[in-house]
Enzyme design. Sequence first.
Site, mmCIF file in Angstrom:
data_model
loop_
_atom_site.group_PDB
_atom_site.id
_atom_site.type_symbol
_atom_site.label_atom_id
_atom_site.label_comp_id
_atom_site.label_asym_id
_atom_site.label_seq_id
_atom_site.Cartn_x
_atom_site.Cartn_y
_atom_site.Cartn_z
ATOM 1 N N ARG A 84 0.800 -1.232 0.043
ATOM 2 C CA ARG A 84 0.050 0.281 0.114
ATOM 3 C C ARG A 84 0.767 1.386 0.077
ATOM 4 O O ARG A 84 0.590 2.231 -0.580
ATOM 5 C CB ARG A 84 -1.019 0.021 1.202
ATOM 6 C CG ARG A 84 -2.104 1.073 1.232
ATOM 7 C CD ARG A 84 -3.148 0.998 2.180
ATOM 8 N NE ARG A 84 -2.436 0.751 3.684
ATOM 9 C CZ ARG A 84 -3.359 0.589 4.334
ATOM 10 N NH1 ARG A 84 -4.536 0.119 4.500
ATOM 11 N NH2 ARG A 84 -2.783 0.646 5.894
ATOM 12 N N LYS A 186 -3.436 6.348 1.320
ATOM 13 C CA LYS A 186 -2.951 7.302 2.562
ATOM 14 C C LYS A 186 -2.483 8.390 2.379
ATOM 15 O O LYS A 186 -1.232 8.567 2.843
ATOM 16 C CB LYS A 186 -2.614 6.305 3.834
ATOM 17 C CG LYS A 186 -3.656 5.395 4.380
ATOM 18 C CD LYS A 186 -2.836 4.347 5.447
ATOM 19 C CE LYS A 186 -3.547 4.730 6.639
ATOM 20 N NZ LYS A 186 -4.929 4.042 6.865
ATOM 21 N N GLU A 222 -17.071 4.941 3.952
ATOM 22 C CA GLU A 222 -16.312 4.562 5.191
ATOM 23 C C GLU A 222 -16.516 5.449 6.618
ATOM 24 O O GLU A 222 -17.283 6.426 6.342
ATOM 25 C CB GLU A 222 -14.778 4.553 4.933
ATOM 26 C CG GLU A 222 -14.112 4.480 3.534
ATOM 27 C CD GLU A 222 -12.683 4.294 3.593
ATOM 28 O OE1 GLU A 222 -12.272 3.953 4.779
ATOM 29 O OE2 GLU A 222 -11.785 4.242 2.844
HETATM 30 C C1 LIG Z 1 -5.892 3.578 7.400
HETATM 31 C C2 LIG Z 1 -7.376 3.626 7.061
HETATM 32 C C3 LIG Z 1 -8.246 2.191 7.089
HETATM 33 C C4 LIG Z 1 -7.928 1.048 7.799
HETATM 34 O O1 LIG Z 1 -6.815 0.507 7.171
HETATM 35 P P1 LIG Z 1 -6.135 -0.714 8.216
HETATM 36 O O2 LIG Z 1 -4.953 -1.230 7.045
HETATM 37 O O3 LIG Z 1 -7.072 -1.883 8.060
HETATM 38 O O4 LIG Z 1 -5.452 -0.110 9.343
HETATM 39 C C5 LIG Z 1 -9.661 2.551 6.597
HETATM 40 N N1 LIG Z 1 -9.852 3.867 6.100
HETATM 41 C C6 LIG Z 1 -9.087 4.717 5.978
HETATM 42 C C7 LIG Z 1 -9.638 5.992 5.235
HETATM 43 C C8 LIG Z 1 -7.928 4.683 6.311
HETATM 44 O O5 LIG Z 1 -7.019 5.926 6.460
#
Ligand SMILES: *Cc1c(COP(=O)(O)O)cnc(C)c1O
Length: 340
Positions: A84, A186, A222
Amino acid sequence: MKKKQNIDWDNLGFGVYPTRSMWKSTNSINGEWDKGGLIPYGNIEISPAAGVLNYGQGIFEGMKAYHSSKDRLVLFRPEMNAKRISTSCKRLCMPEISKDYFINAILEVVRDNADFVPPYNKGGLYIRPVVWGTAPTLGVAPASEYTFLVYTAPVGPYFRGGIKPLNLIASESYHRAAPKGIGHVKAIGNYSASLEPVRKAKEDGFDEVLYLKAEDERLVEEVGSANIFMRKGNQLVTPRLAGSILPGVTRNSILKLAQDQLGLDVTEGDLLLEDLFTADEVFCTGTAVVLTPVGHITYRKKTHMIKDGNMGEAATELRKKLVHIQLEKKEDSYGWIYPV
Ligand SMILES: *Cc1c(COP(=O)(O)O)cnc(C)c1O
């Protein structure tokens, strides 16, 4: 195992906590990351014209190291974070980081700060890798030098004294991310955009914002920084990874556990907000929250209680199964555990 730091482990929250060291490397114009290495934890110097400060050329990751029941330190699926971070870097025109390079940096930081990893069952060492454009860039353009840094902080369990189902507000005033934008990576800008909606939600007595899809507000996307799931009977549904959904490592793990171990009929598809109101269970997943039930959702001033408002059976089972693997209380048949 190194002797633990003298920390009040039972009262750790989720916050910045200085540790011994952090890992840093740079990538200048030739496009190769240098060897990098550990440096003392602390402030760093940066140009006021750095790309990250002026134009948000920055991304991050979030993962945890645990002290497992086998009395060793373990990571959970770090190769997923490696993949990622690479996708995130690419989207923001930053040099990619190879899997081996990434995992080596994580291992070095965790080993050097092993005494900051909370004891078994007392939380985890939160690991925060970041990549920033650090060369001065006055015009909007990719920077000519980048910094990859990994720092850590011991954190307690997200919930103390039992899990409390979340009280969400489905927002018609804000979107988390735009289709074809950067919601699926991210990128730091996604999180600055979320500060105002979350602050308002908290002022109004909610725990978090449930974001609707920008292109179709009947559909959910989300919850802030966690993915969302709904169970109705034997069906478990989560929004498909398209457009602006962040591909969570926890999301992926829960989908597998739900299918293999609970025998649920798992779908990645469209999730209608309206369907959540009559669901048997709604919960969200992420590294920080692990798996957290949703008790109430408010939409257009109307509050809907999900079933009886408590944590449901699938959420309870799935959370337990995931935590048991993460803490090595149960056999890891998936190869998800990565010993430090
Ligand atoms: C980091 C994040 C998640 C969760 O990801 P994980 O890999 O399970 O920690 C979900 N949604 C958003 C917007 C995020 O930034």
